[in-house]
Write a protein that holds these residues in place. Structure first.
Motif, short mmCIF file in Angstrom:
data_model
loop_
_atom_site.label_atom_id
_atom_site.label_comp_id
_atom_site.label_asym_id
_atom_site.label_seq_id
_atom_site.Cartn_x
_atom_site.Cartn_y
_atom_site.Cartn_z
N GLY A 103 80.89 -82.87 -30.65
CA GLY A 103 80.46 -82.14 -31.80
C GLY A 103 79.74 -80.81 -31.14
N THR A 149 84.96 -82.45 -31.90
CA THR A 149 85.31 -83.86 -32.62
C THR A 149 84.85 -84.09 -33.89
N THR A 150 83.93 -82.95 -34.38
CA THR A 150 83.32 -82.77 -35.52
C THR A 150 84.08 -81.53 -36.40
N THR A 191 88.78 -86.64 -35.06
CA THR A 191 87.69 -86.54 -36.34
C THR A 191 87.74 -87.67 -37.29
N LEU A 194 84.76 -89.94 -37.81
CA LEU A 194 83.51 -89.65 -38.13
C LEU A 194 82.98 -90.05 -39.32
N THR A 199 80.47 -86.13 -41.48
CA THR A 199 81.29 -85.46 -42.03
C THR A 199 80.97 -84.26 -43.08
N ARG A 251 91.25 -83.72 -43.06
CA ARG A 251 90.71 -83.55 -41.54
C ARG A 251 91.23 -82.46 -40.97
N LEU A 255 89.02 -79.09 -39.97
CA LEU A 255 88.84 -78.55 -38.69
C LEU A 255 89.17 -77.11 -38.45
#
Ligand SMILES: NC(=O)c1ccc[n+]([C@@H]2O[C@H](COP(=O)([O-])OP(=O)(O)OC[C@H]3O[C@@H](n4cnc5c(N)ncnc54)[C@H](O)[C@@H]3O)[C@@H](O)[C@H]2O)c1
Ligand SMILES: [Fe+2]
Length: 391
Positions: A103, A149-150, A191, A194, A199, A251, A255
Motif C-alpha cells: 500500500g 496492493t491497495t 488487491t 484486501l 478497501t 478491483r 486500481l
C-alpha cells in the motif's frame, strides 16, 4: 454501462510505464531488468510479508534467478526510523534498485530508500516546498519498480512520498520528479484479498484525491479531466469492491481510479488532506479513512466557492438532482454504505487535538490548494464540526 472493454489488460506509458492487468505480477523479474536493476531490495510491510501475494512475487524473482532481499519494517504511517532502517538494509545488501510492493506506506518507504541512497542531506531538506527538490543529487536516485496492493494512494504513479518528521510530529511530503517509479505493475488480483474495511478506506483516499483536485482553483485541465472520470469509476465500483472483494473487474477499475487520482492531484489538494495529515501524525489514524470522515464537512465549508464545480460533477457522474447538494448527499450515502464513521471522535480524534492540529493544518502544503483560504481558526472550527458531527 460504459465500463465494458474486451480486456482489462493494457500497457500504458502515462505518466510512466504501467503494465496493467490481472496476473501481470508474473512479469516482475522481467520488469526489474527493464528498470535497469540486477539486485533489487524488495520493500513491503509486516502484514503483507506473511501473505501469499508476497511469496508468489518472490517466487517469480527466484525462478528467474534475480538476486534480492526483503525489507518489511514499515509502519502504517511511515517514520524516519523506517526509512533509516531501509537505507541500512539497502546499503548492507549492495542493492541497485527498489521494488516498492504494498500500500502507500510500503510504496512510499521504498521510493524514499531509492531516493535517499544517493543523497548526503537530511530527507526533510527535500520537503515539497518551493524548489527544494533541486537540492538533490538527481544522478544518485536508484530506479524503482512499484507494485500497488491497495487501490487508494496512487503512490505508484506519484513523484512524492510521505514520512513523519519526529522533530515536530508532522507528516511531510518529500518530492523529486525522479521518484516517479520507472515501471509499475498494476495487477488487480493482488488487491482481491484486501479486507473490506481497508478497501473502503483506501478507495475513499482515491476519491479525496480526485475531488480535491477537481475543486482546487489552479489551471490544470488535464488533471480535471482525469479527476472526473476517476470519480465516475469510484461511484460505480467502490461499493462493489467493498461488498464483493473477489470481483476482479471492480478491483481493476478501482486500481485504475487510484492511479488516476494521484495523476489528477498534481493540480492541487485541499483541506481534506490538510486536516487528515495532523490526525494521522498525532493520533495514528489511517490516512484514507480520515479523509473520508472529514470529506463532507470540507465540502460544506468550501461550498460558496465550489457549487458550480460540484454541480458539473453531479451531471457527469449522473447523480439524482444533478446539483451541488446532490454531491454532498452522495458522499454521505457512500460513506454509510461502505461503513465509514460520521465523526472524527469515532476514529479516536477528540477536541484535545485541536490546539495542536489546527495550526498544523494551516501550514500543511495541501492547504494551499483549498478553494477557500483557511487559517488556523477556520481549521479549529472545521475540526470541531467533524468531531461533533455538526454538518
Ligand atoms: N505518495 C503519495 O502520493 C501518497 C498519497 C496518499 C497517501 N500516501 C500515504 O500512504 C499511506 C497509506 O497507504 P494505504 O492507504 O495504501 O495503507 P497502508 O499501506 O498503510 O496499508 C494498510 C494495511 O493494509 C494491508 N494491506 C495492503 N495491501 C494488502 C492486500 N493486498 N491484502 C491484505 N492486506 C493488505 C497492509 O499490510 C496494512 O496493514 C499513508 O502513510 C499516506 O500518508 C501517500
Ligand atoms: Fe491521500
Amino acid at each position: 454501462m460504459l465500463d465494458t472493454y474486451p480486456s482489462l489488460t493494457a500497457n500504458w506509458s502515462y505518466p510512466t510505464a504501467v503494465r496493467f492487468g490481472p496476473g501481470r505480477i508474473k512479469e516482475l523479474a522481467e520488469t526489474v531488468g527493464v528498470a535497469g536493476m540486477a539486485k533489487p531490495l524488495f520493500v513491503t510491510d509486516p502484514g503483507l510479508v506473511e501473505l501469499p501475494i508476497v511469496a508468489n512475487a518472490l517466487a517469480v524473482l527466484a525462478k528467474a534467478g534475480t538476486a534480492h532481499a526483503v525489507f518489511s519494517k514499515v509502519d502504517g504511517n511511515p517514520t524516519l526510523k523506517n526509512l533509516d532502517d531501509g537505507l541500512a538494509a539497502y546499503r548492507a545488501g549492495g542493492h541497485d534498485g527498489v521494488i516498492s510492493f504494498g500500500g502507500g506506506s510500503a510504496m512510499d518507504v521504498g521510493k524514499l530508500v531509492a531516493f535517499m541512497c544517493g543523497q548526503t542531506r537530511s530527507v526533510f531538506d527535500f520537503e515539497d516546498r518551493e524548489d527544494w527538490w533541486t537540492r538533490a543529487n538527481a544522478g544518485g536516485i536508484a530506479p524503482i519498480v512499484a507494485v500497488p496492493t491497495t487501490a487508494g494512494t496512487g503512490s505508484e504513479v506519484g513523484r512524492a512520498a510521505v514520512v513523519t518528521d519526529p522533530s515536530d510530529h508532522t507528516k511531510k511530503i518529500i518530492f523529486h520528479p525522479n521518484m516517479l517509479p520507472r515501471v509499475v505493475i498494476a495487477d488487480p488480483e493482488l488487491t482481491v484479498g484486501l479486507p473490506a474495511k481497508i478497501t473502503a478506506w483506501t478507495g475513499m483516499d482515491a476519491l479525496s484525491h480526485s475531488l480535491e483536485a477537481w475543486c482546487s482553483p489552479f489551471f490544470h485541465p488535464l488533471g480535471e479531466g482525469i479527476a472526473l472520470e476517476a470519480m465516475r469509476l469510484i461511484k460505480e465500483w467502490l461499493p462493489v469492491a467493498v461488498e464483493d472483494g473477489g470481483n476482479v473487474n471492480a478491483r481493476a477499475f478501482m486500481l485504475a481510479a487510484s492511479s488516476m487520482g494521484a495523476v489528477a492531484f498534481q493540480k492541487g489538494l485541499g483541506a481534506m488532506h490538510a486536516m487528515s495529515h495532523p490526525c494521522s501524525a498525532l493520533r495514528g489514524t489511517h490516512h484514507g479513512r480520515t479523509n473520508a470522515v472529514v470529506m463532507p464537512y470540507v465540502l460544506v465549508r468550501n461550498m460558496p466557492a465550489i457549487a458550480e464545480r460540484l454541480a458539473a460533477l453531479a451531471r457527469y457522474i449522473d447523480l439524482p438532482g444533478q446539483s451541488a447538494a446532490s454531491v454532498v448527499e452522495w458522499v454521505l450515502e457512500l460513506r454509510r454504505r461502505i461503513g465509514i464513521p460520521n465523526t472524527l471522535k469515532e476514529i479516536g480524534v477528540d477536541v484535545d487535538v485541536i490546539p495542536e492540529a489546527a495550526p498544523m493544518a494551516e501550514h500543511d502544503p495541501s492547504n494551499g490548494g483549498n478553494p477557500v483560504p483557511l487559517m488556523a481558526d477556520d481549521y479549529a472550527a472545521l475540526y470541531r464540526n467533524a468531531i461533533s458531527g455538526a454538518l
